[in-house]
Write a protein that holds these residues in place. Structure first.
Motif, PDB file in Angstrom:
ATOM      1  N   ASP A 161       2.162   1.756  -3.455  1.00 34.80           N
ATOM      2  CA  ASP A 161       1.061   2.205  -4.298  1.00 34.80           C
ATOM      3  C   ASP A 161       0.760   3.680  -4.078  1.00 34.80           C
ATOM      4  O   ASP A 161       0.383   4.391  -5.013  1.00 34.80           O
ATOM      5  CB  ASP A 161      -0.176   1.350  -4.007  1.00 34.80           C
ATOM      6  N   ALA A 162       0.939   4.143  -2.830  1.00 33.94           N
ATOM      7  CA  ALA A 162       0.642   5.537  -2.485  1.00 33.94           C
ATOM      8  C   ALA A 162       1.818   6.471  -2.749  1.00 33.94           C
ATOM      9  O   ALA A 162       1.701   7.681  -2.534  1.00 33.94           O
ATOM     10  CB  ALA A 162       0.243   5.623  -1.004  1.00 33.94           C
ATOM     11  N   TYR A 178      -5.191   5.786   2.344  1.00 39.57           N
ATOM     12  CA  TYR A 178      -6.068   4.712   1.873  1.00 39.57           C
ATOM     13  C   TYR A 178      -7.464   4.835   2.470  1.00 39.57           C
ATOM     14  O   TYR A 178      -7.631   5.115   3.668  1.00 39.57           O
ATOM     15  CB  TYR A 178      -5.468   3.355   2.233  1.00 39.57           C
ATOM     16  N   LEU A 183      -4.468  -6.455  -5.190  1.00 42.07           N
ATOM     17  CA  LEU A 183      -5.221  -5.804  -6.255  1.00 42.07           C
ATOM     18  C   LEU A 183      -6.652  -6.323  -6.294  1.00 42.07           C
ATOM     19  O   LEU A 183      -7.610  -5.542  -6.430  1.00 42.07           O
ATOM     20  CB  LEU A 183      -4.515  -6.046  -7.592  1.00 42.07           C
ATOM     21  N   GLN A 198       0.821  -1.202   0.000  1.00 36.72           N
ATOM     22  CA  GLN A 198       0.000   0.000   0.000  1.00 36.72           C
ATOM     23  C   GLN A 198       0.861   1.259   0.000  1.00 36.72           C
ATOM     24  O   GLN A 198       0.522   2.257  -0.647  1.00 36.72           O
ATOM     25  CB  GLN A 198      -0.941  -0.006   1.202  1.00 36.72           C
ATOM     26  N   HIS A 217      -8.741  -4.745  -3.607  1.00 34.81           N
ATOM     27  CA  HIS A 217      -8.801  -3.278  -3.652  1.00 34.81           C
ATOM     28  C   HIS A 217      -7.987  -2.631  -2.543  1.00 34.81           C
ATOM     29  O   HIS A 217      -8.313  -1.529  -2.085  1.00 34.81           O
ATOM     30  CB  HIS A 217     -10.257  -2.798  -3.618  1.00 34.81           C
ATOM     31  N   ASN A 226     -10.994   2.657   2.996  1.00 36.01           N
ATOM     32  CA  ASN A 226     -11.541   1.303   2.971  1.00 36.01           C
ATOM     33  C   ASN A 226     -12.689   1.178   1.971  1.00 36.01           C
ATOM     34  O   ASN A 226     -13.450   2.127   1.772  1.00 36.01           O
ATOM     35  CB  ASN A 226     -12.063   0.913   4.346  1.00 36.01           C
ATOM     36  N   PRO A 227     -12.858  -0.010   1.375  1.00 37.23           N
ATOM     37  CA  PRO A 227     -14.031  -0.249   0.524  1.00 37.23           C
ATOM     38  C   PRO A 227     -15.324  -0.164   1.338  1.00 37.23           C
ATOM     39  O   PRO A 227     -15.312  -0.207   2.580  1.00 37.23           O
ATOM     40  CB  PRO A 227     -13.799  -1.675   0.005  1.00 37.23           C
ATOM     41  N   ILE A 267      -4.745  -2.034  -3.242  1.00 37.49           N
ATOM     42  CA  ILE A 267      -3.894  -1.200  -4.081  1.00 37.49           C
ATOM     43  C   ILE A 267      -4.635  -0.918  -5.379  1.00 37.49           C
ATOM     44  O   ILE A 267      -5.620  -1.594  -5.709  1.00 37.49           O
ATOM     45  CB  ILE A 267      -2.529  -1.867  -4.363  1.00 37.49           C
ATOM     46  N   SER A 268      -4.134   0.067  -6.130  1.00 31.95           N
ATOM     47  CA  SER A 268      -4.879   0.528  -7.305  1.00 31.95           C
ATOM     48  C   SER A 268      -4.295   0.055  -8.631  1.00 31.95           C
ATOM     49  O   SER A 268      -4.930   0.222  -9.674  1.00 31.95           O
ATOM     50  CB  SER A 268      -4.923   2.064  -7.308  1.00 31.95           C
ATOM     51  N   ARG A 269      -3.089  -0.521  -8.608  1.00 29.20           N
ATOM     52  CA  ARG A 269      -2.463  -0.971  -9.854  1.00 29.20           C
ATOM     53  C   ARG A 269      -1.603  -2.197  -9.582  1.00 29.20           C
ATOM     54  O   ARG A 269      -1.175  -2.424  -8.443  1.00 29.20           O
ATOM     55  CB  ARG A 269      -1.622   0.144 -10.478  1.00 29.20           C
TER      56      ARG A 269
END
Length: 296
Positions: A64-65, A145, A273, A61, A276, A147-148, A278-280
């Motif tokens: 990713d950030a 980040y 991934l 994470q 969700h 959360n979903p 991370i975004s890529r």
């Protein structure tokens, strides 16, 4: 300036902290943090240490950030996690496939044990992360980040308390918590040890929980000191092989790039991934290239 190095207390880190394995050409200071998780948050939010142990999910994470840290190829803690998905012994004997539409407790959605559990839940039982409501007791370490929508926060202090108050049907507990707050809980997987070993055989690796990172500015300004510390860690890991837990946890601890570490990062990146976190996609080859200064 001395390196500030945050490490947990393990057989393979004690020689460094106690000075029985020297870091030639560099001075290191080893602050303590008990428990460890608050230190992980301080590292990715405030860059509080020069070198720091970091959970797999937190590292992915952070990368990713765009947080300026670089992986040092070492696994400090690892194990299988089929036994980490638990329930009360007196509750109905549900299995992993029964979790669709139910609530499951976890310390944080970004906790690494949860990453591995959700990974095998999807792989082996067809249960996606979004099929479950994840009830957390803490925030993720990486502040940006979000959360979903299928993650909710509880006011409980401990994950096991969520089970005992019947707020959740099952709970994810890390290795240490299983022997502490999770005492007496039973796994949802009937033969969890065999299932975990089958996972390692299928994937050619042991799930890594904690890795190691260095701040990018420290790496830029003091590469020789970072190399010296890493070489000492390699030596400490090699010298303490017989002091670690039996496989697979003992086998997970290692320094240096290997087929196992590459597979572990690739699988964890895919799981992250899918969930969700991370975004890529994770580029393991790029991560390895960043560590070329070590000469490994």
């Amino acid at each position: 300036m001395p390196l500030t190095v945050l490490l947990g207390d393990y057989p393979h880190t004690r020689p460094l902290k106690e000075g029985t394995v020297a870091v030639d050409g560099a001075e290191c200071r080893y602050p303590e943090s008990s428990p460890l998780p608050p230190a992980f948050a301080r590292m990715v939010r405030d860059l509080a240490y020069d070198i720091c142990e970091l959970p797999m999910a937190t590292y992915l994470q952070a990368r990713d950030a765009g947080i300026p840290v670089t992986l040092l190829p070492a696994v400090l803690v690892g194990s299988t996690h089929h036994r980490s998905l638990t329930r009360l012994p007196e509750s109905p004997p549900i299995g992993p496939a029964d979790l669709v539409g139910r609530r499951v407790g976890v310390r944080a959605y970004g906790q690494t044990t949860g990453l591995w559990v959700r990974g095998w839940l999807r792989e082996e039982y067809g249960v996606d992360a979004s099929d479950v409501t994840w009830v957390t007791t803490e925030d993720v370490h990486v502040a940006p980040y979000v959360n979903p929508s299928y993650v909710v926060r509880s006011g409980a202090e401990r994950v096991a308390d969520l089970l005992r108050s019947h707020e959740v049907d099952a709970a994810v507990l890390g290795p240490k918590a299983l022997g502490g707050q999770g005492a007496g809980l039973v796994p949802l997987v009937a033969d969890a040890e065999s299932a975990g070993l089958a996972w390692t055989k299928r994937h050619g690796t042991v799930p890594a929980n904690h890795l190691l990172v260095v701040r990018d500015d420290v790496l830029r300004d003091s590469p020789d000191a970072v190399r010296a510390f890493y070489r000492a860690l390699e030596q400490a890991i090699a010298d303490t092989t017989g002091e670690r837990a039996d496989p697979p946890a003992g086998r997970a601890v290692a320094a240096g790039w290997s087929a196992s570490l590459r597979a572990c990062l690739e699988i964890a990146g895919r799981y992250a991934l899918e969930q969700h976190l991370i975004s890529r996609p994770v580029d393991v080859a790029a991560i390895e290239k960043e560590t070329a200064f070590l000469g490994t």
